[in-house]
Design an enzyme around this catalytic site. Structure first.
Site, PDB file in Angstrom:
ATOM      1  N   GLY A 190       0.834  -1.205   0.000  1.00  0.00           N
ATOM      2  CA  GLY A 190       0.000   0.000   0.000  1.00  0.00           C
ATOM      3  C   GLY A 190       0.867   1.252   0.000  1.00  0.00           C
ATOM      4  O   GLY A 190       1.623   1.467   0.953  1.00  0.00           O
ATOM      5  N   ALA A 191       0.786   2.046  -1.077  1.00  0.00           N
ATOM      6  CA  ALA A 191       1.515   3.326  -1.132  1.00  0.00           C
ATOM      7  C   ALA A 191       0.553   4.458  -0.812  1.00  0.00           C
ATOM      8  O   ALA A 191       0.489   5.475  -1.497  1.00  0.00           O
ATOM      9  CB  ALA A 191       2.146   3.531  -2.501  1.00  0.00           C
ATOM     10  N   ARG A 281      -8.080   1.563   6.358  1.00  0.00           N
ATOM     11  CA  ARG A 281      -8.691   1.316   7.662  1.00  0.00           C
ATOM     12  C   ARG A 281     -10.201   1.221   7.483  1.00  0.00           C
ATOM     13  O   ARG A 281     -10.756   1.735   6.531  1.00  0.00           O
ATOM     14  CB  ARG A 281      -8.335   2.455   8.638  1.00  0.00           C
ATOM     15  CG  ARG A 281      -6.838   2.573   8.900  1.00  0.00           C
ATOM     16  CD  ARG A 281      -6.521   3.742   9.833  1.00  0.00           C
ATOM     17  NE  ARG A 281      -7.084   3.577  11.156  1.00  0.00           N
ATOM     18  CZ  ARG A 281      -6.511   2.903  12.154  1.00  0.00           C
ATOM     19  NH1 ARG A 281      -5.340   2.317  11.980  1.00  0.00           N
ATOM     20  NH2 ARG A 281      -7.105   2.813  13.319  1.00  0.00           N
ATOM     21  N   ASP A 321     -13.691   8.924  12.410  1.00  0.00           N
ATOM     22  CA  ASP A 321     -13.408   7.879  11.420  1.00  0.00           C
ATOM     23  C   ASP A 321     -14.572   6.921  11.204  1.00  0.00           C
ATOM     24  O   ASP A 321     -14.590   6.202  10.210  1.00  0.00           O
ATOM     25  CB  ASP A 321     -12.202   7.033  11.883  1.00  0.00           C
ATOM     26  CG  ASP A 321     -10.874   7.695  11.605  1.00  0.00           C
ATOM     27  OD1 ASP A 321     -10.866   8.882  11.220  1.00  0.00           O
ATOM     28  OD2 ASP A 321      -9.833   7.031  11.777  1.00  0.00           O
ATOM     29  N   HIS A 453      10.078  38.063   5.017  1.00  0.00           N
ATOM     30  CA  HIS A 453      11.250  37.578   4.290  1.00  0.00           C
ATOM     31  C   HIS A 453      12.405  37.389   5.260  1.00  0.00           C
ATOM     32  O   HIS A 453      12.602  38.234   6.133  1.00  0.00           O
ATOM     33  CB  HIS A 453      11.641  38.601   3.212  1.00  0.00           C
ATOM     34  CG  HIS A 453      12.880  38.236   2.480  1.00  0.00           C
ATOM     35  ND1 HIS A 453      12.915  37.215   1.546  1.00  0.00           N
ATOM     36  CD2 HIS A 453      14.154  38.727   2.568  1.00  0.00           C
ATOM     37  CE1 HIS A 453      14.153  37.103   1.071  1.00  0.00           C
ATOM     38  NE2 HIS A 453      14.924  38.009   1.677  1.00  0.00           N
TER      39      HIS A 453
HETATM   40  P1  NAD Z   1      -4.930   4.454   2.196  1.00  0.00           P
HETATM   41  O1  NAD Z   1      -6.299   4.190   1.732  1.00  0.00           O
HETATM   42  O2  NAD Z   1      -4.411   5.855   2.248  1.00  0.00           O
HETATM   43  O3  NAD Z   1      -3.896   3.630   1.241  1.00  0.00           O
HETATM   44  C1  NAD Z   1      -3.944   2.235   1.072  1.00  0.00           C
HETATM   45  C2  NAD Z   1      -3.329   1.873  -0.270  1.00  0.00           C
HETATM   46  O4  NAD Z   1      -3.211   0.451  -0.338  1.00  0.00           O
HETATM   47  C3  NAD Z   1      -4.187   2.295  -1.454  1.00  0.00           C
HETATM   48  O5  NAD Z   1      -3.413   3.090  -2.328  1.00  0.00           O
HETATM   49  C4  NAD Z   1      -4.595   0.970  -2.093  1.00  0.00           C
HETATM   50  O6  NAD Z   1      -4.677   1.036  -3.495  1.00  0.00           O
HETATM   51  C5  NAD Z   1      -3.465   0.034  -1.656  1.00  0.00           C
HETATM   52  N1  NAD Z   1      -3.823  -1.393  -1.654  1.00  0.00           N
HETATM   53  C6  NAD Z   1      -4.972  -1.965  -1.230  1.00  0.00           C
HETATM   54  N2  NAD Z   1      -4.927  -3.310  -1.393  1.00  0.00           N
HETATM   55  C7  NAD Z   1      -3.709  -3.602  -1.926  1.00  0.00           C
HETATM   56  C8  NAD Z   1      -3.050  -4.817  -2.339  1.00  0.00           C
HETATM   57  N3  NAD Z   1      -3.642  -6.013  -2.227  1.00  0.00           N
HETATM   58  N4  NAD Z   1      -1.793  -4.758  -2.842  1.00  0.00           N
HETATM   59  C9  NAD Z   1      -1.179  -3.538  -2.967  1.00  0.00           C
HETATM   60  N5  NAD Z   1      -1.767  -2.365  -2.601  1.00  0.00           N
HETATM   61  C10 NAD Z   1      -3.001  -2.384  -2.086  1.00  0.00           C
HETATM   62  O7  NAD Z   1      -4.803   3.714   3.598  1.00  0.00           O
HETATM   63  P2  NAD Z   1      -3.685   3.806   4.741  1.00  0.00           P
HETATM   64  O8  NAD Z   1      -2.408   4.380   4.233  1.00  0.00           O
HETATM   65  O9  NAD Z   1      -3.675   2.450   5.345  1.00  0.00           O
HETATM   66  O10 NAD Z   1      -4.308   4.850   5.766  1.00  0.00           O
HETATM   67  C11 NAD Z   1      -5.570   4.584   6.395  1.00  0.00           C
HETATM   68  C12 NAD Z   1      -6.302   5.857   6.744  1.00  0.00           C
HETATM   69  O11 NAD Z   1      -5.629   6.555   7.772  1.00  0.00           O
HETATM   70  C13 NAD Z   1      -6.422   6.791   5.558  1.00  0.00           C
HETATM   71  O12 NAD Z   1      -7.744   7.262   5.481  1.00  0.00           O
HETATM   72  C14 NAD Z   1      -5.475   7.901   5.872  1.00  0.00           C
HETATM   73  O13 NAD Z   1      -5.917   9.147   5.367  1.00  0.00           O
HETATM   74  C15 NAD Z   1      -5.445   7.900   7.404  1.00  0.00           C
HETATM   75  N6  NAD Z   1      -4.135   8.364   7.844  1.00  0.00           N
HETATM   76  C16 NAD Z   1      -3.833   9.694   7.690  1.00  0.00           C
HETATM   77  C17 NAD Z   1      -2.582  10.145   8.032  1.00  0.00           C
HETATM   78  C18 NAD Z   1      -2.247  11.588   7.838  1.00  0.00           C
HETATM   79  O14 NAD Z   1      -3.142  12.410   7.780  1.00  0.00           O
HETATM   80  N7  NAD Z   1      -0.984  11.967   7.694  1.00  0.00           N
HETATM   81  C19 NAD Z   1      -1.615   9.276   8.518  1.00  0.00           C
HETATM   82  C20 NAD Z   1      -1.960   7.940   8.644  1.00  0.00           C
HETATM   83  C21 NAD Z   1      -3.220   7.507   8.302  1.00  0.00           C
END
Ligand code: NAD
Length: 477
Positions: A190-191, A281, A321, A453
């Site tokens: 997951g990226a 999530r 959430d 600045h």
């Molecule tokens: P995400 O939905 O941001 O990313 C998950 C990624 O996993 C997606 O791009 C998806 O295509 C990929 N994926 C799914 N199944 C897969 C597979 N079988 N093989 C390869 N890739 C796959 O989810 P996350 O990064 O787990 O974050 C969860 C939630 O928590 C998000 O809603 C995020 O916004 C929130 N969060 C926010 C922050 C922040 O605001 N900085 C930090 C952490 C988490």
């Protein structure tokens, strides 16, 4: 024994604890019930954000950035330090101290605001009372009567059917914050936000990181010009991000974890020492409601609510959430404030159009409002202003002149429709854009606002000028 309150909040994450404090500040007799259990079995308020998410990950990000700078940037400043060693347990101890001071701080805030903090697992019953199972004794149950209930149960990591967590080598985001040494080879599935943030932490500390992402586009939800700039930079940093890579399974053997995936080129394997699964999530609503309550869940388990976070059942609200919208702490907190004010009879609303998103990589990615792709799709006429940090004096002095600020404004009205930043301290810089958009500012409003600045925020000023091809310190194209 039953106790009565004006407001009972279920969940003490950033949505729930903020709602509870605001409700109490509004003069309402408030309780907040929470069952977060840390790895030592002890309870702490603060939910995922404080205990296992935003705060500990930022503590590790900071440490890893320092380590990286000491190795790769100090020399440019003329600082000679010889070889540097990473003490992971010391880094983890620092993180734990920050977390415990903040979670303890919530208990103190509850006390000073007269919120009754209750440790236990709460469930909404069909008669709209709240059943609480004691944190230490599952046989001990209590009933709380409430004029209003706010459901703020949060979310939990999604497990991939084909890759199960083992809590040691194959972990979720929480497990990935707890490694006691730097893995030599780290795989991330997951990226998304979590994958990139945690992948970059361990990569900076020395791990060789491979990120497998099922989608063909990188950061599909972000403005694609920004996403491309970030992808190029992460590649330079040796973060190996493989797009269109669908993971099909993983085997944990003697020589490491073999992760199987498929892409356009066929089937492939990579071998890693630790594997982080960060594929999203889901709302933590499975055991929240007694059968027969009229509160409705959608197909994915989110509690259905209207714009004001009301569930449609008298005096039952839901925030954070576990309801629609981005899973972001600040979105949940603002919903908590809105609901606590509505309950107190005040006028309150949320502007869902102006919620900032941030990805804490280095450099950071931050945005608010619409992407260029969204504007095109919606047929909205727009102007674009761009300013690179390479032309910003402060960024250069910081040895961080990477990335850009991009501003999108309406072609006719000049109203700012979106701001997208990839660059140093983007998480702090985005606040100016959020404020401007909340006040429906035009690009010209920011053009005519004095920015000190030398600061990074001058890049925002210049991006606004660039909307009308008036940037001073860059070529206007
Ligand atoms: P995400 O939905 O941001 O990313 C998950 C990624 O996993 C997606 O791009 C998806 O295509 C990929 N994926 C799914 N199944 C897969 C597979 N079988 N093989 C390869 N890739 C796959 O989810 P996350 O990064 O787990 O974050 C969860 C939630 O928590 C998000 O809603 C995020 O916004 C929130 N969060 C926010 C922050 C922040 O605001 N900085 C930090 C952490 C988490």
């Amino acid at each position: 024994m039953s106790q009565s309150f004006d407001v009972v909040v279920i969940g003490a994450g950033p949505a729930g604890y903020v709602a509870a404090i605001r409700a109490a500040q509004n003069g309402l007799k408030t309780a907040c019930v929470d069952n977060w259990k840390n790895l030592d079995g002890k309870h702490a308020f603060g939910g995922t954000c404080l205990n296992a998410g935003c705060i500990p990950s930022k503590a590790l990000l900071e440490s890893s950035e320092m380590f990286h700078k000491s190795q790769h940037e100090f020399a440019a400043h003329g600082i000679q330090i010889g070889s540097v060693k990473m003490d992971v347990p010391a880094m983890q101890a620092r993180k734990a101290k920050i977390v415990s001071s903040l979670t303890g701080g919530i208990a103190a805030l509850f006390k000073s605001n007269n919120v009754t903090g209750i440790r236990g697992t709460a469930r909404l019953l069909k008669n709209s009372t709240v059943e609480v199972t004691d944190f230490d004794d599952a046989k001990k149950k209590d009933i709380l009567e409430a004029k209003h209930v706010i459901l703020a149960a949060g979310s939990e990591p999604v497990e991939l059917k084909v890759v199960s967590f083992d809590g040691k080598d194959i972990v979720d985001s929480w497990g990935a914050l707890e490694f006691s040494s730097v893995p030599k080879r780290l795989g991330v599935i997951g990226a998304g936000v979590i994958g990139l943030e945690l992948g970059s932490v361990w990569q900076r500390l020395g791990a060789q990181v491979t990120v497998l992402e099922a989608l063909p586009d990188f950061l599909a939800m972000a403005d694609q010009q920004i996403a491309q700039a970030a992808a190029r930079e992460f590649k330079k940093q040796s973060l190996d991000i493989r797009l269109g890579a669908k993971v099909t399974g993983a085997d944990n053997g003697k020589n490491g974890i073999t992760v199987h995936y498929e892409d356009k080129g066929g089937k492939h394997d990579i071998v890693v020492d630790k594997l982080i699964v960060a594929v999203g999530r889901r709302p933590a609503t499975a055991k929240l409601l007694e059968d027969g309550t009229d509160v409705k869940l959608d197909q994915r388990g989110f509690i259905q609510v209207d714009e004001e976070c009301h569930t449609g059942v008298k005096n039952i609200w839901a925030i954070g959430d576990c309801v629609r919208g981005p899973m972001l702490a600040h979105k949940g907190s603002e919903e908590g404030i809105m609901v606590a004010d509505l309950i107190a009879g005040k006028v309150a609303e949320m502007n869902y159009e102006v919620i900032p998103s941030i990805i804490y990589t280095w450099p950071e990615i931050a945005w608010v409002g619409k992407t260029e792709e969204e504007l095109k799709k919606q047929g909205i006429k727009y102007k674009t202003g761009i300013f690179p940090f390479a032309a910003n004096g402060r960024a250069k002095a910081m040895e961080a002149a990477t990335g850009l600020v991009k501003m999108l404004a309406h072609a006719d009205s000049d109203e700012i429709l979106g701001v997208h930043i990839f660059g140093p301290m983007a998480s702090e810089m985005i606040a100016e854009a959020v404020t401007a958009m909340e006040f429906r500012a035009s690009a010209e409003d920011l053009q005519r606002t004095i920015h000190a600045h030398p600061t990074l925020s001058e890049a925002m000023h210049e991006a606004a000028l660039s909307v009308d091809r008036r940037a001073i310190h860059a070529i206007n194209r």
